[in-house]
Design a protein around this motif. Sequence first.
Motif: not given
Length: 195
Positions: A164-171
């Motif tokens: 979920k983190y790696l798919e986030s634009p905020k990663a």
Amino acid sequence: MGKREELDWLVHDGGGYLLTCEVVSHGISKPTLAAYVKRFEMIKAAHGVYCTKDTTPDPFYILYLRNKKIYFSHATSLWLLGMEKEQPPRMEVTVREGYNASHLRSRDVHVYQVKKEHYEVGATKGVTPQGHPVRLYDLERTLCDVVRDWRNTDSQRTEQLFQKYLESPKANVPRLMAYAGQLGILEKVRAFVDR
């Protein structure tokens, strides 16, 4: 400005909360505070913390107000940062090694202690669901803490969090890896990032 006006200002500035320590630091006596609390029917939210009767007590903010040295961490931080949908069953906080946290544990708060050099890594400010400011660890530090606490964490859940983190634009993978290096878990974190 009179004492009542100063107390009114402190309540307004505190978002409906009034702290005994702040009142005393402004040169206002405890009996004056007690009279003010009684007159305006303020609620005692915790030892030394009062709120107006139209303020909904915020347990996260109250815990923070009583313990300014804590950082919300682990599952609590994940929830406050929007990575978890459900509020954890108990609050989790991190303090510096050597901090006497028995008063927190007696309130069913899960306390983690870290070395002094790791205490500020990833420190940031966030808000509670009711909009009050608190200290917590950012997402990258929180993910590192999840990996560090591997004995108490479901590996499948950890994989889902990283996905979920790696798919986030905020990663911010460089920051995540920098924290992992500082915390001595670089290879363990890299294993989740490279999957």
